[in-house]
Design a protein around this motif. Structure first.
Motif, mmCIF file in Angstrom:
data_model
loop_
_atom_site.group_PDB
_atom_site.id
_atom_site.type_symbol
_atom_site.label_atom_id
_atom_site.label_comp_id
_atom_site.label_asym_id
_atom_site.label_seq_id
_atom_site.Cartn_x
_atom_site.Cartn_y
_atom_site.Cartn_z
ATOM 1 N N GLY A 1 0.670 -1.010 0.068
ATOM 2 C CA GLY A 1 -0.288 0.231 -0.197
ATOM 3 C C GLY A 1 0.715 1.308 0.460
ATOM 4 N N LEU A 2 1.562 1.070 -0.369
ATOM 5 C CA LEU A 2 2.713 2.745 -0.456
ATOM 6 C C LEU A 2 2.517 3.935 -1.587
ATOM 7 C CD1 LEU A 2 6.494 1.351 -0.199
ATOM 8 C CD2 LEU A 2 4.747 2.669 1.399
ATOM 9 N N MET A 3 2.532 4.789 -1.163
ATOM 10 C CA MET A 3 1.486 5.960 -1.697
ATOM 11 C C MET A 3 3.387 6.698 -2.531
ATOM 12 S SD MET A 3 -1.318 5.534 -2.192
ATOM 13 C CE MET A 3 -2.146 7.217 -2.817
ATOM 14 N N ILE A 4 3.977 6.680 -1.601
ATOM 15 C CA ILE A 4 5.636 7.597 -1.506
ATOM 16 C C ILE A 4 6.470 6.589 -1.002
ATOM 17 C CG2 ILE A 4 7.025 9.498 -1.256
ATOM 18 C CD1 ILE A 4 4.294 10.998 -0.866
ATOM 19 N N ASP A 5 7.379 6.104 -2.124
ATOM 20 C CA ASP A 5 8.732 5.163 -1.728
ATOM 21 C C ASP A 5 9.801 6.136 -2.526
ATOM 22 O OD1 ASP A 5 10.569 3.994 -0.370
ATOM 23 O OD2 ASP A 5 9.537 2.210 -1.588
ATOM 24 N N GLU A 6 9.822 7.476 -2.350
ATOM 25 C CA GLU A 6 11.547 7.717 -2.820
ATOM 26 C C GLU A 6 12.405 8.689 -2.060
ATOM 27 O OE1 GLU A 6 9.493 11.643 -4.528
ATOM 28 O OE2 GLU A 6 8.214 10.726 -5.461
ATOM 29 N N GLU A 7 13.605 9.024 -3.016
ATOM 30 C CA GLU A 7 14.314 9.384 -2.638
ATOM 31 C C GLU A 7 14.662 10.890 -3.000
ATOM 32 O OE1 GLU A 7 19.348 8.653 -0.915
ATOM 33 O OE2 GLU A 7 17.841 7.589 -1.112
ATOM 34 N N ASN A 8 14.918 11.933 -2.996
ATOM 35 C CA ASN A 8 15.286 13.264 -3.347
ATOM 36 C C ASN A 8 16.652 14.005 -2.752
ATOM 37 O OD1 ASN A 8 13.357 15.029 -2.332
ATOM 38 N ND2 ASN A 8 11.494 13.592 -3.491
ATOM 39 N N LEU A 9 16.562 14.918 -3.788
ATOM 40 C CA LEU A 9 17.687 15.577 -3.060
ATOM 41 C C LEU A 9 17.009 17.311 -2.852
ATOM 42 C CD1 LEU A 9 20.144 15.846 -6.074
ATOM 43 C CD2 LEU A 9 20.477 14.277 -4.122
ATOM 44 N N SER A 10 15.603 17.019 -3.519
ATOM 45 C CA SER A 10 15.071 18.745 -2.763
ATOM 46 C C SER A 10 14.122 18.825 -1.874
ATOM 47 C CB SER A 10 14.251 18.923 -3.799
ATOM 48 O OG SER A 10 13.479 17.905 -4.577
ATOM 49 N N ASP A 11 13.356 17.310 -1.632
ATOM 50 C CA ASP A 11 12.319 17.701 -0.210
ATOM 51 C C ASP A 11 12.909 17.244 0.314
ATOM 52 O OD1 ASP A 11 10.475 18.713 -2.365
ATOM 53 O OD2 ASP A 11 9.752 16.089 -2.922
ATOM 54 N N LEU A 12 13.625 17.519 1.639
ATOM 55 C CA LEU A 12 14.542 17.170 2.189
ATOM 56 C C LEU A 12 13.856 17.293 3.590
ATOM 57 C CD1 LEU A 12 18.010 19.086 1.545
ATOM 58 C CD2 LEU A 12 17.538 17.064 1.275
ATOM 59 N N THR A 13 13.297 18.090 4.470
ATOM 60 C CA THR A 13 12.672 18.346 5.603
ATOM 61 C C THR A 13 10.777 18.803 4.869
ATOM 62 O OG1 THR A 13 12.885 20.394 6.053
ATOM 63 C CG2 THR A 13 14.431 18.789 6.961
ATOM 64 N N ALA A 14 10.010 18.812 4.278
ATOM 65 C CA ALA A 14 8.812 18.350 3.802
ATOM 66 C C ALA A 14 8.666 17.869 2.636
ATOM 67 C CB ALA A 14 8.751 20.209 3.770
#
Length: 537
Positions: free
Chosen positions: A453-466
């Motif tokens: 049931g994952l809606m989000i499972d991602e790593e990125n450089l911009s959404d660091l704390t939000a």
């Protein structure tokens, strides 16, 4: 009658309010100005005319004079900006600025040069000041002895601040000694090309101190040859924090710590953490790790690289390591490319060195003959070498990562959450020096273990704390979320705690009364007015 009682209450309230808001201020201290066209053109003349508590503001310019201060609690301030008021020794004294015994002082923003005879930039003759001593934003350059020197006996129960000063090409950049029950802040200073960068001694004599030696940078050019110590600390006591300092260059010692727990309150409590040291003979050197009392010593998350010895413990007093109040820990440190030993323990007493990074996942090199202490070795390790009496297993298989993230919003268990919420986590934090926040890995789903049931499972450089959820979530549904941080060494933190929230519905709350915009003083006046209105009915 009731109306008269209410009026009396009202007028009493007015008088009380007047007492709160109109207390007579103390007489203002004088401000004396020095500079071309001002009442004073010589700093010493203004110093001689000043009374305790006065401020002397000095305009930009070069003042060739030797200044002697014998008035308590003066402030000398470079009013046009740090470094623009230059004091150059006139040759009549070894001290360009001398502060006589027992006086508090603030000196802010001066450039200090030796002139023909100056051997000390700012020299406090010590004694036992009871008013604060603050030295900030100054530069001392080319002194054959000390850029800054403070030798108290003893400063007791007061405050000493030495911050954001610069020392260039001095024999010793700064020297400070002799505190008892004081708040000591030695922070944000820079020493460049000094033989010894900074010396700090006798940080408490038994009353219990609060000393921080933090965020200082000490460097020495290789072309100048060996120096003595980047930062030299003797007699650290309860409580001393040595953290966030950087030392680089051909010093014999990066950070030298001696006689830990000599005069202060038992046990001595000392933290050595998040320091970065490179290119020295010894990175962090302890002489008498435990001296005259039990101690709590925490050495963690330091980085030492390209040194002959990363951490070296030369000695400790007999029996103290087994005292019930003694706790010594070396953990989370990164010891890289040590030419001889990453950790050398010369004491014959076993030290806890678990959980350190030795530069290779295979752990430190240890080829000691068994049986030994500890009774294991690691001859196939390719990390920095360890000596006997270092209990290094288990070790880290990668550098220590960032601290575990904290979640902020939506609150755990909250209801009525938007279908496109923004997930917010706390700021990045790492005890390792120089490490920054590179990326964040977010997970959001309907299963608490995130296996489905994952809606989000991602790593990125911009959404660091939000992280804003772009695709609308289902209404009236429970969701779970968490995050972990990747640092600039490409090391991931552990996952945050898992929080949940419910979409749609009512979040509850509200109702009740608030005294919006009314402070205590206004409420004090309104109570009798309300009584008056009631009595008129």
């Amino acid at each position: 009658m009731k109306r008269w009682t209410a009026l009396k209450i009202y007028f009493i309230s007015v008088f009380l309010l007047a007492g709160i808001t109109a207390a007579s201020p103390p007489a203002a201290a004088a401000v004396l100005t020095v500079g071309p066209g001002e009442m004073y053109t010589v700093i010493q003349d203004a110093v001689d005319a000043a009374a305790p508590g006065d401020t002397i503001q000095v305009r930009a310019g070069t003042y060739v004079e030797d200044i002697e201060i014998s008035t308590n609690d003066l402030t000398l301030f470079s009013v046009d900006g740090p470094g623009l008021a230059v004091v150059e020794g006139a040759g009549g004294s070894p001290d360009v600025i001398g502060i006589r015994t027992g006086f508090g002082i603030t000196i802010d923003g001066f450039t200090i040069l030796p002139g023909s005879a100056g051997t000390f930039g700012i020299h406090h003759f010590g004694g036992a000041p009871t008013t604060p001593v603050t030295i900030t934003n100054n530069t001392a350059e080319d002194f054959s002895s000390h850029g800054f020197s403070f030798f108290f006996s003893n400063m007791e129960g007061s405050e000493f601040t030495f911050s954001n000063n610069t020392m260039i090409n001095c024999r010793t950049g700064s020297y400070m000694c002799g505190f008892n029950g004081c708040t000591v802040r030695i922070t944000g200073n820079t020493a460049t090309d000094c033989y010894t960068g900074m010396e700090c001694e006798e940080l408490d004599k038994g009353l219990g101190g609060d000393a921080e030696i933090t965020g200082n940078t000490v460097t020495r050019a290789a072309s100048l040859g060996p120096g003595d110590a980047g930062i030299d600390i003797r007699c650290p006591e309860d409580t001393t924090r040595i953290s966030g300092n950087k030392v680089k260059g051909p010093f014999q010692y990066g950070i030298y710590i001696e006689y830990l727990g000599s005069f202060g309150r038992t046990p001595a409590i000392v933290f050595v953490e998040s320091n970065a040291i490179a290119g020295t003979e010894y990175g962090i050197y302890f002489n008498y790790l435990l001296y005259s009392m039990p101690a709590e010593v925490t050495v963690r998350c330091n980085e030492v690289k390209n040194a002959d010895h990363g951490i070296y413990v030369a000695s400790m007093s007999t029996g103290l390591i087994s005292h019930a109040d003694t706790h010594v820990l070396f953990s989370g440190n990164s010891i890289l490319n040590a030419a001889l030993y990453g950790f050398y323990n010369n004491t014959g007493e076993l030290l806890d060195g678990k959980g350190n990074w030795w530069g290779d996942a295979g752990g430190p090199f240890d080829d000691k003959t068994l049986p030994g202490t500890p009774d294991y070795n690691n001859p196939s390790g390719t990390g920095s070498r360890v000596s006997e009496y270092v209990d290094y297993e288990p070790w880290l298989i990668e550098p220590a990562g960032a601290e575990k993230p904290a979640l902020l919003s939506p609150a755990d268990g909250s209801a009525g959450v938007s279908l496109t919420p923004t997930l917010i986590s706390g700021p990045f934090a790492s005890l390792l020096p120089g490490v920054t926040h590179k990326a964040s890995h977010w997970q959001l789903g309907t299963a608490a273990d995130f296996t489905s049931g994952l809606m989000i499972d991602e790593e990125n450089l911009s959404d660091l704390t939000a992280k804003t959820v772009a695709a609308a979530l289902a209404n009236g549904t429970a969701y779970y979320w968490r995050v972990r941080y990747r640092d600039s060494n490409d090391v991931l933190s552990e996952w945050s705690d898992t929080w949940s929230f419910f979409t749609g519905g009512s979040s509850g709350g509200g109702g009740g009364c608030e005294a919006g915009g009314f402070g205590p003083a206004m409420l004090l006046l309104m109570v009798p007015l309300c009584l008056m209105m009631k009595n008129r009915k």
